[in-house]
Design an enzyme around this catalytic site. Structure first.
Site, PDB file in Angstrom:
ATOM      1  N   ARG A 165       0.716  -1.072   0.091  1.00  0.00           N
ATOM      2  CA  ARG A 165      -0.137   0.008  -0.026  1.00  0.00           C
ATOM      3  C   ARG A 165       0.820   1.330   0.073  1.00  0.00           C
ATOM      4  NH1 ARG A 165      -2.247  -3.632   3.866  1.00  0.00           N
ATOM      5  NH2 ARG A 165      -4.284  -4.306   3.456  1.00  0.00           N
ATOM      6  N   LYS A 189      -2.633  -2.668   8.147  1.00  0.00           N
ATOM      7  CA  LYS A 189      -3.697  -2.241   8.542  1.00  0.00           C
ATOM      8  C   LYS A 189      -3.971  -3.214   9.725  1.00  0.00           C
ATOM      9  CE  LYS A 189      -6.447  -0.705   4.606  1.00  0.00           C
ATOM     10  NZ  LYS A 189      -7.704  -0.822   3.638  1.00  0.00           N
ATOM     11  N   HIS A 257      -2.135   2.979  -6.378  1.00  0.00           N
ATOM     12  CA  HIS A 257      -2.922   1.736  -5.848  1.00  0.00           C
ATOM     13  C   HIS A 257      -2.954   0.755  -6.803  1.00  0.00           C
ATOM     14  CE1 HIS A 257      -4.797  -0.517  -2.766  1.00  0.00           C
ATOM     15  NE2 HIS A 257      -5.847  -0.732  -3.665  1.00  0.00           N
ATOM     16  N   ARG A 260      -0.049  -1.779  -6.978  1.00  0.00           N
ATOM     17  CA  ARG A 260      -0.511  -2.938  -5.919  1.00  0.00           C
ATOM     18  C   ARG A 260      -1.433  -3.822  -6.404  1.00  0.00           C
ATOM     19  NH1 ARG A 260      -1.038  -4.616  -0.324  1.00  0.00           N
ATOM     20  NH2 ARG A 260      -3.378  -4.897   0.231  1.00  0.00           N
ATOM     21  N   HIS A 283      -4.103  -9.150   3.238  1.00  0.00           N
ATOM     22  CA  HIS A 283      -5.608  -9.150   3.581  1.00  0.00           C
ATOM     23  C   HIS A 283      -5.978 -10.140   4.767  1.00  0.00           C
ATOM     24  CE1 HIS A 283      -6.351  -7.812  -0.960  1.00  0.00           C
ATOM     25  NE2 HIS A 283      -6.234  -6.808  -0.301  1.00  0.00           N
ATOM     26  N   TYR A 292     -10.272  -8.476  -5.016  1.00  0.00           N
ATOM     27  CA  TYR A 292      -9.373  -7.635  -5.395  1.00  0.00           C
ATOM     28  C   TYR A 292      -8.680  -8.083  -6.826  1.00  0.00           C
ATOM     29  CZ  TYR A 292      -5.414  -4.527  -4.127  1.00  0.00           C
ATOM     30  OH  TYR A 292      -4.691  -3.443  -4.121  1.00  0.00           O
TER      31      TYR A 292
END
Length: 315
Positions: A165, A189, A257, A260, A283, A292
């Site tokens: 990211r 994240k 993005h 990625r 993820h 994705y």
């Protein structure tokens, strides 16, 4: 705006016309917005007339239930309306009922409680492999300052070559590259960490940037810097990408993005395992990786059949 074609009684039509006038005069909404609200409420009143088998009245609006709104949305969906359109429909109806509520003529609690249909998640389109590589290479050519060009190339290499990211790439420190030369420990994240392979080309790009950067780069401080030496911000990289895609003739979908996204898509196309790609991307669930990368059920079954120990194969 003509009320003749709207199946409702005179009082409700007059109130609706007054509301549209307020939107146009006092609130000065854009003409397109007013036209959309007029259309939304007209379509709803037309449905309500069919629903109750007579022209709608203010009394019908006063006694609206969430079930009536749900029935309308289901009707619109059955006629091909997508989530975005349904959300806009609901916005127009909600605005009208709130206005009536302020005048003491209706209770908008039911429509306020209704959630707009969930919008489909928009994902960036993956770039072609040659376009992704061209972006990284062009990053060393277009910036006026050689160290800035090297910085851009290093960031783009990390986004595409490691699937990071943009926040993860810009959060890296020099120390991250001195621990090991073949992998990076990434904190993503939810403060979750993962290990991702560091390609020689990406490491080389980072080393070239470090050699040219005019600022001292302490081990535990941000690696990538802006022109004044402060931590590089995502908006700068997004702007640099915009300039690059213009120079290379790429579409507006070529964003940081998207690099990625391209990392994951190209890995899968080359036969990569979906579970491994999930881990590389960080993820939380496999279903997120499926969406994705745009994997359909047939592709999942192919991966399962090829890789899972319990999969059966025809002899």
């Amino acid at each position: 705006m003509n009320n003749i074609l709207v199946p409702a009684d005179a009082r409700l039509l007059a109130l609706r016309q007054e509301w549209l006038g307020v939107l146009m005069g006092e609130r000065r909404l854009a003409e397109n917005t007013i036209e959309a609200y007029e259309r939304d409420t007209r379509q709803f009143l037309t449905f309500l007339c069919q629903h109750i088998a007579r022209p709608a009245s203010l009394g019908d609006i006063e006694t609206l239930r969430p079930a009536d709104i749900r029935a309308y949305l289901a009707y619109r969906r059955s006629r091909g309306s997508q989530a975005r359109t349904l959300g806009r429909d609901l916005a127009g109806i909600r605005s009208f009922l709130r206005w009536l509520e302020k005048k003491g003529l209706a209770n908008a609690a039911g429509v306020r409680a209704m959630r707009a249909p969930k919008q489909p998640r928009a994902l960036p389109k993956p770039l072609k492999a040659e376009d992704a590589l061209a972006l990284a290479e062009a990053g060393t050519q277009l910036a006026e300052e050689p160290w800035v060009a090297a910085r851009n190339a290093a960031v783009f290499c990390l986004l595409y070559g490691c699937g990071l990211r943009i926040s993860e790439a810009l959060g890296l420190t020099p120390e991250a590259f001195t621990r090991r030369s073949d992998s990076l420990r990434i904190t993503g994240k939810g403060n979750k960490t993962r290990m991702v392979p560091l390609l020689p080309a990406a490491l080389s790009a980072v080393e070239q940037y470090v050699a040219l950067c005019p600022y001292h780069l302490p081990d535990e401080e941000p690696l990538f810097r802006g022109l004044r030496g402060k931590k590089l911000q995502p908006a700068i990289i997004q702007r640099e990408m915009q300039a690059l895609r213009g120079a290379l003739g790429l579409s507006d979908t070529a964003t940081p993005h998207a690099l990625r996204h391209s990392f994951a898509t190209h890995l899968l196309a080359a036969g990569g395992d979906l579970r491994t790609i999930q881990e590389l991307l960080g993820h939380a669930s496999l279903s997120t990786t499926q969406v994705y990368t745009g994997v359909d059920t047939t592709r999942l079954l192919e991966i399962y059949d090829r890789t899972h120990p319990s999969a059966t194969h025809d002899q």
